[in-house]
Design a protein around this motif. Structure first.
Motif, PDB file in Angstrom:
ATOM      1  N   SER A   4       0.755  -1.256   0.075  1.00 45.74           N
ATOM      2  CA  SER A   4       0.010   0.261  -0.046  1.00 45.74           C
ATOM      3  C   SER A   4       0.793   1.382  -0.125  1.00 45.74           C
ATOM      4  CB  SER A   4      -0.793   0.151   1.272  1.00 45.74           C
ATOM      5  OG  SER A   4      -1.882  -0.947   0.876  1.00 45.74           O
ATOM      6  N   GLY A   5       0.633   2.241  -0.616  1.00 49.69           N
ATOM      7  CA  GLY A   5       1.086   3.496  -0.767  1.00 49.69           C
ATOM      8  C   GLY A   5       0.869   3.898  -2.202  1.00 49.69           C
ATOM      9  N   LYS A   6       1.757   5.250  -2.475  1.00 53.30           N
ATOM     10  CA  LYS A   6       1.894   5.981  -3.535  1.00 53.30           C
ATOM     11  C   LYS A   6       3.435   6.179  -4.105  1.00 53.30           C
ATOM     12  CE  LYS A   6      -0.134  10.325  -5.379  1.00 53.30           C
ATOM     13  NZ  LYS A   6      -1.010  11.414  -5.306  1.00 53.30           N
ATOM     14  N   TYR A   7       3.656   5.598  -5.331  1.00 53.80           N
ATOM     15  CA  TYR A   7       4.993   5.887  -5.642  1.00 53.80           C
ATOM     16  C   TYR A   7       4.979   6.248  -6.906  1.00 53.80           C
ATOM     17  CZ  TYR A   7       4.808   1.635  -2.567  1.00 53.80           C
ATOM     18  OH  TYR A   7       4.683   0.764  -1.541  1.00 53.80           O
ATOM     19  N   GLU A   8       6.085   7.130  -7.129  1.00 55.21           N
ATOM     20  CA  GLU A   8       6.658   7.970  -8.282  1.00 55.21           C
ATOM     21  C   GLU A   8       7.924   7.174  -8.751  1.00 55.21           C
ATOM     22  OE1 GLU A   8       6.975  12.202  -7.767  1.00 55.21           O
ATOM     23  OE2 GLU A   8       4.905  12.389  -7.290  1.00 55.21           O
ATOM     24  N   VAL A   9       7.780   7.236 -10.057  1.00 55.58           N
ATOM     25  CA  VAL A   9       8.918   6.490 -11.046  1.00 55.58           C
ATOM     26  C   VAL A   9      10.212   7.327 -10.653  1.00 55.58           C
ATOM     27  CG1 VAL A   9       9.902   5.863 -13.084  1.00 55.58           C
ATOM     28  CG2 VAL A   9       7.692   5.532 -12.757  1.00 55.58           C
ATOM     29  N   GLU A  10      11.195   6.580 -10.454  1.00 51.33           N
ATOM     30  CA  GLU A  10      12.585   7.298  -9.952  1.00 51.33           C
ATOM     31  C   GLU A  10      13.702   6.792 -11.045  1.00 51.33           C
ATOM     32  OE1 GLU A  10      14.384   7.578  -5.754  1.00 51.33           O
ATOM     33  OE2 GLU A  10      14.653   5.583  -6.309  1.00 51.33           O
ATOM     34  N   SER A  11      13.541   5.723 -11.586  1.00 53.69           N
ATOM     35  CA  SER A  11      14.608   5.090 -12.496  1.00 53.69           C
ATOM     36  C   SER A  11      14.222   3.937 -13.170  1.00 53.69           C
ATOM     37  CB  SER A  11      16.049   4.799 -11.850  1.00 53.69           C
ATOM     38  OG  SER A  11      15.897   3.806 -10.835  1.00 53.69           O
ATOM     39  N   GLN A  12      14.676   3.720 -14.422  1.00 51.17           N
ATOM     40  CA  GLN A  12      14.487   2.506 -15.387  1.00 51.17           C
ATOM     41  C   GLN A  12      15.583   2.037 -16.003  1.00 51.17           C
ATOM     42  OE1 GLN A  12       9.918   3.359 -16.971  1.00 51.17           O
ATOM     43  NE2 GLN A  12      11.562   4.510 -17.874  1.00 51.17           N
ATOM     44  N   ILE A 103       8.455  -4.890  -2.806  1.00 57.44           N
ATOM     45  CA  ILE A 103       9.081  -3.541  -1.982  1.00 57.44           C
ATOM     46  C   ILE A 103      10.595  -3.847  -1.384  1.00 57.44           C
ATOM     47  CG2 ILE A 103       8.584  -2.216  -0.375  1.00 57.44           C
ATOM     48  CD1 ILE A 103       6.401  -1.999  -2.318  1.00 57.44           C
ATOM     49  N   VAL A 104      11.291  -3.324  -2.119  1.00 57.19           N
ATOM     50  CA  VAL A 104      12.610  -3.207  -1.515  1.00 57.19           C
ATOM     51  C   VAL A 104      13.196  -1.882  -0.854  1.00 57.19           C
ATOM     52  CG1 VAL A 104      15.040  -3.781  -2.144  1.00 57.19           C
ATOM     53  CG2 VAL A 104      13.216  -4.953  -3.279  1.00 57.19           C
ATOM     54  N   GLY A 105      13.719  -1.872   0.340  1.00 56.66           N
ATOM     55  CA  GLY A 105      14.139  -0.785   1.118  1.00 56.66           C
ATOM     56  C   GLY A 105      12.747   0.285   1.162  1.00 56.66           C
ATOM     57  N   GLY A 106      11.491   0.310   0.854  1.00 53.15           N
ATOM     58  CA  GLY A 106      10.674   0.996   0.954  1.00 53.15           C
ATOM     59  C   GLY A 106      10.250   1.584  -0.449  1.00 53.15           C
ATOM     60  N   LYS A 107      10.967   1.040  -1.542  1.00 54.17           N
ATOM     61  CA  LYS A 107      10.776   1.264  -2.980  1.00 54.17           C
ATOM     62  C   LYS A 107      10.098   0.310  -3.578  1.00 54.17           C
ATOM     63  CE  LYS A 107      14.757   4.371  -2.926  1.00 54.17           C
ATOM     64  NZ  LYS A 107      15.650   4.996  -3.970  1.00 54.17           N
ATOM     65  N   LEU A 108       9.305   0.505  -4.549  1.00 56.32           N
ATOM     66  CA  LEU A 108       8.535  -0.651  -5.309  1.00 56.32           C
ATOM     67  C   LEU A 108       9.501  -0.789  -6.478  1.00 56.32           C
ATOM     68  CD1 LEU A 108       5.780  -2.130  -6.484  1.00 56.32           C
ATOM     69  CD2 LEU A 108       5.101   0.205  -7.494  1.00 56.32           C
ATOM     70  N   PHE A 119      13.910  -5.638 -17.806  1.00 55.42           N
ATOM     71  CA  PHE A 119      13.589  -4.301 -17.407  1.00 55.42           C
ATOM     72  C   PHE A 119      13.247  -4.174 -16.035  1.00 55.42           C
ATOM     73  CE2 PHE A 119       9.758  -1.317 -17.589  1.00 55.42           C
ATOM     74  CZ  PHE A 119      10.452  -0.238 -17.563  1.00 55.42           C
ATOM     75  N   THR A 120      13.982  -2.984 -15.563  1.00 55.41           N
ATOM     76  CA  THR A 120      13.598  -2.836 -14.174  1.00 55.41           C
ATOM     77  C   THR A 120      13.251  -1.465 -13.676  1.00 55.41           C
ATOM     78  OG1 THR A 120      15.435  -4.346 -13.484  1.00 55.41           O
ATOM     79  CG2 THR A 120      14.600  -2.953 -11.772  1.00 55.41           C
ATOM     80  N   ARG A 121      12.195  -1.230 -13.328  1.00 52.33           N
ATOM     81  CA  ARG A 121      11.368   0.178 -12.796  1.00 52.33           C
ATOM     82  C   ARG A 121      11.465   0.345 -11.281  1.00 52.33           C
ATOM     83  NH1 ARG A 121       6.359   0.533 -15.254  1.00 52.33           N
ATOM     84  NH2 ARG A 121       7.386   1.446 -17.220  1.00 52.33           N
ATOM     85  N   THR A 122      12.121   1.304 -10.880  1.00 55.37           N
ATOM     86  CA  THR A 122      12.119   1.705  -9.456  1.00 55.37           C
ATOM     87  C   THR A 122      11.262   2.901  -9.091  1.00 55.37           C
ATOM     88  OG1 THR A 122      14.137   0.700  -9.204  1.00 55.37           O
ATOM     89  CG2 THR A 122      13.748   1.617  -7.408  1.00 55.37           C
ATOM     90  N   SER A 123      10.585   2.920  -8.070  1.00 59.88           N
ATOM     91  CA  SER A 123       9.736   3.766  -7.688  1.00 59.88           C
ATOM     92  C   SER A 123       9.709   4.206  -6.241  1.00 59.88           C
ATOM     93  CB  SER A 123       8.234   3.698  -8.241  1.00 59.88           C
ATOM     94  OG  SER A 123       8.053   3.233  -9.430  1.00 59.88           O
ATOM     95  N   LYS A 124       9.964   5.354  -6.127  1.00 61.03           N
ATOM     96  CA  LYS A 124       9.999   6.064  -4.497  1.00 61.03           C
ATOM     97  C   LYS A 124       8.577   6.224  -4.089  1.00 61.03           C
ATOM     98  CE  LYS A 124      10.626  10.787  -5.738  1.00 61.03           C
ATOM     99  NZ  LYS A 124      11.618  12.046  -5.716  1.00 61.03           N
ATOM    100  N   LYS A 125       8.363   5.888  -2.688  1.00 68.26           N
ATOM    101  CA  LYS A 125       7.206   5.986  -2.048  1.00 68.26           C
ATOM    102  C   LYS A 125       7.042   7.608  -1.694  1.00 68.26           C
ATOM    103  CE  LYS A 125       4.308   3.881   1.311  1.00 68.26           C
ATOM    104  NZ  LYS A 125       4.006   2.835   2.217  1.00 68.26           N
ATOM    105  N   VAL A 126       5.979   8.091  -2.126  1.00 67.88           N
ATOM    106  CA  VAL A 126       5.644   9.397  -1.776  1.00 67.88           C
ATOM    107  C   VAL A 126       4.625   9.703  -0.926  1.00 67.88           C
ATOM    108  CG1 VAL A 126       6.864  10.402  -3.901  1.00 67.88           C
ATOM    109  CG2 VAL A 126       4.336   9.594  -3.727  1.00 67.88           C
TER     110      VAL A 126
END
Length: 127
Positions: A4-12, A103-108, A119-126
């Protein structure tokens, strides 16, 4: 409620190669390359509401882990799939690729594999 949460793309990583592998046209690859979209996840036990908010478009999928559900892709294609919960990861087989979310270290962290391309996409929790 691990997801659960809201995540914004950080890197791909390997975006272009993966999109070409699954047959996405070059002009769509170019448009999507720099989208900084938001993913909103509501988890209630094994029930999930997974929304991806793109500029001018939102795709929402509701599913129960372990049960077949109708899932819609970003391009609007619908298909039936069973999203599995395996070791804290959500795993689903799309028609052209395998997708894992965790979820790894609080990131999606989302990983998609097709024909040997990962392909890997990492998103930070906001929120």
């Amino acid at each position: 409620m691990a997801f659960s949460g809201k995540y914004e793309v950080e890197s791909q990583e390997n975006y272009d190669a993966f999109m070409k592998q699954i047959g996405i046209p070059d002009e769509q690859i170019a448009k999507g390359r720099d989208f900084k979209y938001t993913t909103e996840i509501v988890q209630n036990g094994n029930e999930f509401t997974w929304s991806q908010l793109y500029p001018g478009h939102t795709t929402t999928n509701k599913f129960v882990a372990g049960q077949e559900s109708e899932v819609e892709t970003m391009s609007g294609k619908k298909f039936k799939a069973t999203v599995r919960l395996e070791g804290g990861k959500l795993v689903v087989d799309f028609p052209k690729y395998n997708h894992t979310s965790e979820i790894v270290g609080g990131k999606l962290v989302e990983t998609s594999i097709a024909g040997g391309v990962t392909f890997t996409r990492t998103s930070k929790k906001v929120a």
